[in-house]
Scaffold this active site. Structure first.
Site, PDB file in Angstrom:
ATOM      1  CE  LYS A 126      17.354   7.519  62.292  1.00 26.07           C
ATOM      2  NZ  LYS A 126      17.588   8.939  61.976  1.00 26.07           N
ATOM      3  CE1 TYR A 151     -11.929  -7.993  51.556  1.00 29.95           C
ATOM      4  CE2 TYR A 151      -9.554  -8.108  51.943  1.00 29.95           C
ATOM      5  CZ  TYR A 151     -10.858  -8.414  52.327  1.00 29.95           C
ATOM      6  OH  TYR A 151     -11.073  -9.122  53.471  1.00 29.95           O
TER       7      TYR A 151
HETATM    8  C1  LIG Z   1      18.851   8.851  61.214  1.00 32.38           C
HETATM    9  C2  LIG Z   1      20.008   9.742  61.331  1.00 32.38           C
HETATM   10  C3  LIG Z   1      21.213   9.442  60.675  1.00 32.38           C
HETATM   11  C4  LIG Z   1      21.361   8.261  59.749  1.00 32.38           C
HETATM   12  O1  LIG Z   1      20.724   8.531  58.524  1.00 32.38           O
HETATM   13  P1  LIG Z   1      20.854   7.521  57.292  1.00 32.38           P
HETATM   14  O2  LIG Z   1      20.279   8.263  56.154  1.00 32.38           O
HETATM   15  O3  LIG Z   1      20.065   6.313  57.644  1.00 32.38           O
HETATM   16  O4  LIG Z   1      22.294   7.231  57.157  1.00 32.38           O
HETATM   17  C5  LIG Z   1      22.288  10.270  60.878  1.00 32.38           C
HETATM   18  N1  LIG Z   1      22.190  11.354  61.683  1.00 32.38           N
HETATM   19  C6  LIG Z   1      21.056  11.694  62.309  1.00 32.38           C
HETATM   20  C7  LIG Z   1      21.014  12.903  63.159  1.00 32.38           C
HETATM   21  C8  LIG Z   1      19.933  10.901  62.154  1.00 32.38           C
HETATM   22  O5  LIG Z   1      18.809  11.238  62.785  1.00 32.38           O
END
Ligand SMILES: *Cc1c(COP(=O)(O)O)cnc(C)c1O
Length: 356
Positions: free
Chosen positions: A35, A253
Site C-alpha cells: 500500500k 532559520y
Molecule cells: C498496513 C497493513 C499491514 C502491514 O502492516 P506492517 O506493520 O507494515 O507489517 C497488514 N495488514 C493490514 C490490514 C494493513 O493495513
C-alpha cells in the site's frame, strides 16, 4: 544537472526481506503489503523484488490495476475493502480479493452484478476498534456473506494493535477465537510484528509490510538486529556548500543552533520539501563521507545542515546518506519521534528514484 538528491531502491534487499518473512512464517502464505505506493518505494520499482510473494495487499484500486499491468496474475487483496458500488466492477474486472468489514459493504456485494464470485476477507474487530465486526456479530456477518451469491471464498481476518509492543496480541487472539469459533475457512491475522514475534498468529496467511522494506515494526532498530533484514531504500545526497562558522554564530532559520566553537558546517541538498522531516532535531544522525555525524540547525525546505567536526576532509560533492544501507531509517525516525514507516512514505515526488 538535477540536484544531487536521490533515492535508490535495492531490489535484492526486497527479495531478501521477503525471504526473511517466509523463514519466520514457513507454513503461511504471504500477502506482501505494498500500500501507499509500496511504502514510498514505488509500486513498479518494488514489484520485481517482491514477486516471489503469494499475493499483494494494498488499498487503492488504481494500484491494484497497475499491478495487473505489471503482469501480476496472482491474488491481490484490498486491505480496506471498497467504498462505492462502482468499485465492485473494478474488483470483478481485475479479480481482486477484498476485505469486508461492515454491513454496507455486504449490501453492495448483494446488489452487485458480477461475472464471477469475489473472494473476501471478512474482518473482525478483535479489539483495535477501527474496522470490522465485533466477535459477537461476526458469525451473523459470516452467514450473511456465505448466503450472498456474489461471494466466493471467505477468509477470516483481523488486525493487531500491539503486536510490536508490551500489551501483545493475547487479548485479541482470545476475542478472535471466540468470534470465529466453529467457522471454517482460512485465517489471516499477522502484520510484520506478528510475523516476526508471534508465531501463534501465523495461521494460513501473514500480511507483512514494513519488514519487506527492511525497517522495524516497533520503530526501534535494535528490535530487528540479527535477523537479516536489509534496508530497501537509500536516500542520498551531497554537500553543496561548506561554511566555517565562528564560535557564538548561529545556523539557519530561527537561529536554533549556536556554534559552541569555531566549526565547519556542511549544507546538504535535502529539505522538508523532499520529505525529510522538518521536526528532525539537532542530533539526528546523518552520514557524510561514510562517517556518522549529526544534523544541526533547522531543516529548511530544500536544505539541511550538518556538523562536519567528525569528518574534517568533507567538502562540496561529499556523499551524504540521509538513511538507508548504512543508516537505519528507524534511527532517523526515532530522533524525530516517529517510525520508519512515516519517513519512507513521505519521500516527495520531486526526489528522483531509481531501482538497482
Ligand atoms: C498496513 C497493513 C499491514 C502491514 O502492516 P506492517 O506493520 O507494515 O507489517 C497488514 N495488514 C493490514 C490490514 C494493513 O493495513
Amino acid at each position: 544537472m538535477p540536484r544531487p538528491l536521490s533515492a535508490t531502491i535495492h531490489t535484492a534487499a526486497l527479495a531478501n526481506n521477503l525471504a526473511v518473512a517466509r523463514k519466520h512464517a514457513p507454513k503461511s502464505k504471504i500477502w506482501a503489503v505494498v500500500k501507499a505506493n509500496a511504502y514510498g518505494h514505488g509500486l513498479a520499482r518494488a514489484f520485481p523484488g517482491l514477486r516471489a510473494t503469494d499475493g499483494f495487499g494494498l488499498l487503492d484500486l488504481e494500484e491494484a490495476a497497475k499491478l495487473r499491468e505489471l503482469g501480476w496474475a496472482g491474488p491481490i487483496l484490498l486491505l480496506e475493502g471498497f467504498f462505492r458500488p462502482t468499485d465492485i466492477d473494478v474488483i470483478d474486472r481485475y479479480s481482486l480479493t477484498t476485505a469486508v468489514h461492515c454491513d454496507e459493504q455486504l449490501r453492495m456485494l448483494e446488489m452487485a452484478r458480477l461475472s464471477k464470485p469475489v473472494n473476501i476477507q471478512l474482518k473482525m474487530n478483535s479489539g483495535m476498534n477501527r474496522l470490522g465486526y465485533t466477535p459477537e456479530r461476526y458469525r451473523a456477518a459470516w452467514e450473511r456473506a456465505r448466503a450472498c451469491q456474489g461471494v466466493g471464498q471467505i477468509t477470516l481476518m483481523t488486525h493487531f494493535s500491539d503486536a510490536d509492543s508490551e500489551r501483545g496480541i493475547a487479548y485479541q487472539l482470545e476475542s478472535f477465537e471466540r468470534g470465529a469459533e466453529g467457522i471454517a475457512g482460512a485465517r489471516s491475522l499477522a502484520n510484520s510484528a506478528a510475523t516476526l514475534w508471534h508465531p501463534a498468529a501465523h495461521f494460513d496467511w501473514v500480511r507483512p509490510g514494513i519488514i519487506l522494506y527492511g525497517a522495524s515494526p516497533s520503530g526501534v532498530t535494535a528490535d530487528i538486529a540479527g535477523i537479516g533484514l536489509r534496508p530497501a531504500m537509500t536516500l542520498s545526497s551531497e554537500l553543496i556548500a561548506v561554511q566555517s562558522v565562528d564560535k557564538g554564530h548561529t545556523i539557519g532559520y530561527g537561529s536554533t543552533y549556536t556554534a559552541g566553537k569555531q566549526m565547519k558546517i556542511g549544507v546538504v541538498a535535502c529539505g522538508y520539501a523532499d520529505g525529510y522531516s522538518r521536526i528532525a532535531p539537532e542530533g539526528t544522525p546523518v552520514i557524510v563521507d561514510g562517517i556518522r555525524t549529526k544534523l544541526v540547525g533547522r531543516v529548511s525546505m530544500d536544505m539541511l545542515t550538518v556538523d562536519l567536526t567528525p569528518c574534517p576532509t568533507a567538502g562540496v560533492g561529499s556523499r551524504v546518506e540521509l538513511w538507508g544501507a548504512n543508516l537505519p531509517i528507524d534511527d532517523v525516525a526515532q530522533a524525530c519521534g516517529t517510525i520508519g514507516y512515516e519517513l519512507m512514505c513521505a519521500v516527495a515526488q520531486r526526489v528522483p528514484v531509481r531501482a538497482e
